[in-house]
Design a protein around this motif. Structure first.
Motif, mmCIF file in Angstrom:
data_model
loop_
_atom_site.group_PDB
_atom_site.id
_atom_site.type_symbol
_atom_site.label_atom_id
_atom_site.label_comp_id
_atom_site.label_asym_id
_atom_site.label_seq_id
_atom_site.Cartn_x
_atom_site.Cartn_y
_atom_site.Cartn_z
ATOM 1 N N GLY A 12 92.378 43.377 -11.760
ATOM 2 C CA GLY A 12 93.349 43.964 -12.698
ATOM 3 C C GLY A 12 94.385 44.821 -11.988
ATOM 4 O O GLY A 12 95.282 45.356 -12.631
ATOM 5 N N ARG A 187 89.701 51.588 -15.962
ATOM 6 C CA ARG A 187 88.263 51.519 -16.287
ATOM 7 C C ARG A 187 87.716 52.884 -16.673
ATOM 8 O O ARG A 187 86.907 53.012 -17.583
ATOM 9 C CB ARG A 187 87.474 50.968 -15.087
ATOM 10 N N GLN A 300 97.628 43.414 -18.329
ATOM 11 C CA GLN A 300 96.486 42.506 -18.167
ATOM 12 C C GLN A 300 95.190 43.305 -18.112
ATOM 13 O O GLN A 300 94.179 42.920 -18.694
ATOM 14 C CB GLN A 300 96.591 41.679 -16.883
ATOM 15 N N GLU A 303 94.153 44.226 -21.494
ATOM 16 C CA GLU A 303 93.538 43.111 -22.223
ATOM 17 C C GLU A 303 92.089 42.926 -21.815
ATOM 18 O O GLU A 303 91.197 42.823 -22.648
ATOM 19 C CB GLU A 303 94.288 41.836 -21.882
ATOM 20 N N GLU A 304 91.849 42.944 -20.507
ATOM 21 C CA GLU A 304 90.486 42.713 -20.012
ATOM 22 C C GLU A 304 89.530 43.801 -20.460
ATOM 23 O O GLU A 304 88.356 43.551 -20.708
ATOM 24 C CB GLU A 304 90.483 42.651 -18.479
ATOM 25 N N ASP A 306 89.874 45.818 -23.106
ATOM 26 C CA ASP A 306 90.028 46.149 -24.521
ATOM 27 C C ASP A 306 90.613 47.554 -24.687
ATOM 28 O O ASP A 306 90.159 48.344 -25.521
ATOM 29 C CB ASP A 306 88.671 46.032 -25.232
#
Ligand SMILES: O=C(O)C(=O)C[C@]1(C(=O)O)C=C[C@@H](O)C=C1
Length: 323
Positions: A12, A187, A300, A303-304, A306
């Protein structure tokens, strides 16, 4: 021979997206925890293959080097040039390219450019906390976010620098915390983990006093309690639905919730637990109502993980990359 490209992870990052453009079928892209680590991983892959006296892949490190609005990437500089500036730490390879004077003598074999578009990313909970609430405004401006409530922004040092004016204007109270990559910041924001327990670029690990697993468990705990708060409202709807007074009562309740900007308060049981253990229980950092942790990164990554894109294109300047 297939390429094995080590890039600044986790997946990411901008470097990851370049790696994906760079590789072809049969090649592989592998995340490393830091820029320095990507070079070390590529170096050890070379020597592992060397020990087997048979080269099965071509290990490469893909390292962000420079960007047009915030200058050189310091970690890459210090890996390539070394801490002792001015000494002969850098040599040119036989092909005229930059090379390191160690036994592996890595050389720069290719260069790629990528336009950087940063987005401000946050968890749904962070988004809830940023919604303008209170008074009649809540009825009209549910989607309007008050970014000045952001308390912490986590990202790679370069991304923080590239969005510095935006942050000063829109998130003046936010502490800027540099972590190893934009995707790591995303994250951490996704798990509502604040920097105090993660360290900065040089030490991206949780503090020993509150293990990450405990923070995750506590975050889940809070999420469960929040869902219970919502479930209570849902059960009132079901039980009271047939009675005409319900509509009035429900309407008043909704207005009250919108007015006060809250529909959930810490349960009495949870408060008791905190009092009983003297507040030592592990809990998510942002259980403090005022803590709003966000990140700067790619859409992106949002998206990964959420995550919600709170605002797009927040970089201070756009520069068209050369072909
Ligand atoms: O953290 C990332 O996503 C990276 O790939 C690193 C990096 C950089 O070091 O310049 C790449 C591009 C952006 O400018 C911000 C960060």
């Amino acid at each position: 021979m297939p390429l094995q490209v080590y890039y600044l992870g986790p997946p990411g990052t901008y470097t990851h997206s370049i790696a994906l453009h760079f590789i072809q079928e049969g090649d592989s892209a592998r995340p490393s925890s830091t820029i320095r680590q990507s070079l070390e991983d590529a170096a050890s892959a070379w020597s592992e293959d060397g020990h087997r006296h048979q080269q099965s892949v071509v290990p490469l490190a893909l390292m962000p080097y420079e960007n047009s609005t915030y200058g050189l990437v310091l970690e890459t500089q210090s890996v390539l040039i070394g801490p002792r500036h001015g000494e002969a730490n850098v040599v040119l390879g036989s092909n005229g390219q930059l090379a390191l004077p160690n036994e592996l003598s890595p050389v720069v074999v290719a260069e790629a450019t990528r336009a950087v578009r940063h987005a401000l990313l946050g968890s749904r909970r962070a988004q809830d906390r940023l919604r303008r609430k209170g008074g009649m405004q809540a009825l009209h401006a549910l989607e309007e976010l008050d970014l000045s409530r952001v308390t912490k922004v986590m990202s790679h040092e370069q991304a923080l620098g590239q969005c510095s004016d935006f942050l000063t204007r829109n998130c003046p109270k936010a502490e800027r915390v540099s972590v190893a990559s934009t995707a790591l910041g995303a994250r951490l924001a996704a798990s509502n983990i604040s920097s105090e327990n993660t360290g900065s670029t040089s030490a991206c690990r949780p503090s020993s006093s509150t293990p990450l697993s405990a923070q995750h468990a506590a975050a889940n705990d809070e999420e469960t309690r929040r869902l219970w708060g919502e479930a209570v409202i849902a059960s009132i709807v079901i039980i009271a639905y047939p009675t005409p007074y319900f509509f009035i009562a429900f309407g008043v309740m909704v207005l009250l919730c919108l007015w006060t900007g809250t529909y959930y308060r810490t349960s009495a049981r949870e408060l008791l637990r905190l009092v009983q253990d003297g507040g030592r229980a592990a809990r998510p950092i942002d259980s403090d109502k005022d803590e709003v942790v966000v990140a700067i990164g790619t859409e992106q990554a949002a998206e990964e993980l959420d995550l919600v894109v709170l605002q797009r294109n927040i970089q201070d300047r756009d520069v068209i990359p050369p072909n």
